[in-house]
Write an enzyme that holds these catalytic residues in place. Sequence first.
Site, PDB file in Angstrom:
ATOM      1  N   GLY A  94     -17.889  36.816  -0.495  1.00 48.68           N
ATOM      2  CA  GLY A  94     -17.845  36.405  -1.893  1.00 48.68           C
ATOM      3  C   GLY A  94     -16.574  36.863  -2.567  1.00 48.68           C
ATOM      4  N   SER A  95     -16.007  36.010  -3.413  1.00 49.75           N
ATOM      5  CA  SER A  95     -14.840  36.345  -4.232  1.00 49.75           C
ATOM      6  C   SER A  95     -13.652  36.745  -3.342  1.00 49.75           C
ATOM      7  CB  SER A  95     -15.238  37.439  -5.230  1.00 49.75           C
ATOM      8  OG  SER A  95     -14.285  37.559  -6.230  1.00 49.75           O
TER       9      SER A  95
END
Length: 290
Positions: free
Chosen positions: A135-136
Site C-alpha cells: 500500500g502507498s
Amino acid sequence: MHPLALTSILALGSTVFAAQLTQVSNYGGTAQAKPGMWVYVPNQVKSDALVVAIHSCQSSAQKYFQNSLIPWKKGADGKGYVTVWPSSTTECWDVSSKSSLTHNGGGDSNAIANMIMYAIAKYKINPKKVFVTGGSSGAMMSNVLAATYPELITAVSLYSGVPAGCFFSASGASAAWNNTCSGGQSISTAQHWGDVVQGMDPGYNGTRPRMQFWHGSVDATLSPKNYDETLKQWTNVFGVSTTPTSSKKDTPEKNYRTDDFGPDVEGIWAVGVGHSVPSHLMVSEAWFGL
Ligand SMILES: *[C@@H]1O[C@H](CO)[C@@H](O)[C@H](O)[C@H]1NC(C)=O
Ligand SMILES: *[C@@H]1O[C@H](CO)[C@@H](O)[C@H](O)[C@H]1NC(C)=O
C-alpha cells in the site's frame, strides 16, 4: 479436571506454538541497500506460493504485520502460504534513485529481489507463484519491482500507488518524495510510461507479472490521476489498448469499478474512497490464483 481448565491449557499451548513473524538476519545478495527481511510461515503450510507484503511510509514489517487492516497474515493462515515482510531502513521505500529503479542496481528493489530468491530456496516456493502486494509507498515499490524484476514475479496487487519511475529523483536522491508525481502532475503518454518500464530492465523480453492496481477517486496523498498513468504504463507494456475489454460497475463492491484490459491488467477504481483503499483479501488472492 474441570473442563475450563483444559480449555485454558489448550489455549496456552496454541499460544506457545503459534507461528510468529520472524526476522531473517542474512538473506544474502549483493545489494548495498539492506532493508530488513521478516517472514511469517503459518503453522500449516498448504501452498507452495509466496506473498511479499510491502509496507507504507513511516511503517515497518512488524507494524504492517500487526495492522488489523492488512489481511495478509489472515490470508497466510487461511490458505497456508508463506509471506515475506520487507522492512525499510528509510521513512519511505526508495523508489526515486537509479539504484532502486534499475535491475540489479543495488537499491531497495534489488534487496527485496534478494529476499524473494532467498525465500524461494529456503521455503521451497514454486517460482511461478511469487506474488507482491503493498500500500502507498509499498504500492510504488510493487510497481518498481514489477518493472525491475519481471522474471521473478508472477502477479502484483497494489493499493494506492504511482507508476514505476514516477517518483524519479532528478538529483539522484534516495527515498525522496516527488511532489510533481504525488500531486498528479506527472502526466505522460502510455508509450513514455512503457519505455520507463523497459528502461529499468533493458533487453528483457520474457513474461511479465500480471498487474492489478487499486486507487481511490478522492485520494488526497497520491493524486487519483496516478491511476490513469499506471494503467497507461502497464497496458503499454502488455501491448493492449487503454480502453477496457470489460468494465464492471459496483464490483467488487458498491461504488467500485473493475476494469480489465485483457487478462494481464486490471484496474479497480474506488469512487469516494481516499488514500487508504481497504485491502480486499479475496479479490487480491483471486488475482494471484490462490
Ligand atoms: C519528479 O518526477 C518526475 C517524473 O514523474 C520527474 O520528471 C521530476 O524531475 C521529478 N522531480 C524531482 C524534483 O526530481
Ligand atoms: C530475448 O532475449 C534473449 C536474451 O537476451 C535473446 O536471446 C532472444 O533472442 C530475445 N528474443 C526476442 C524475441 O527478442
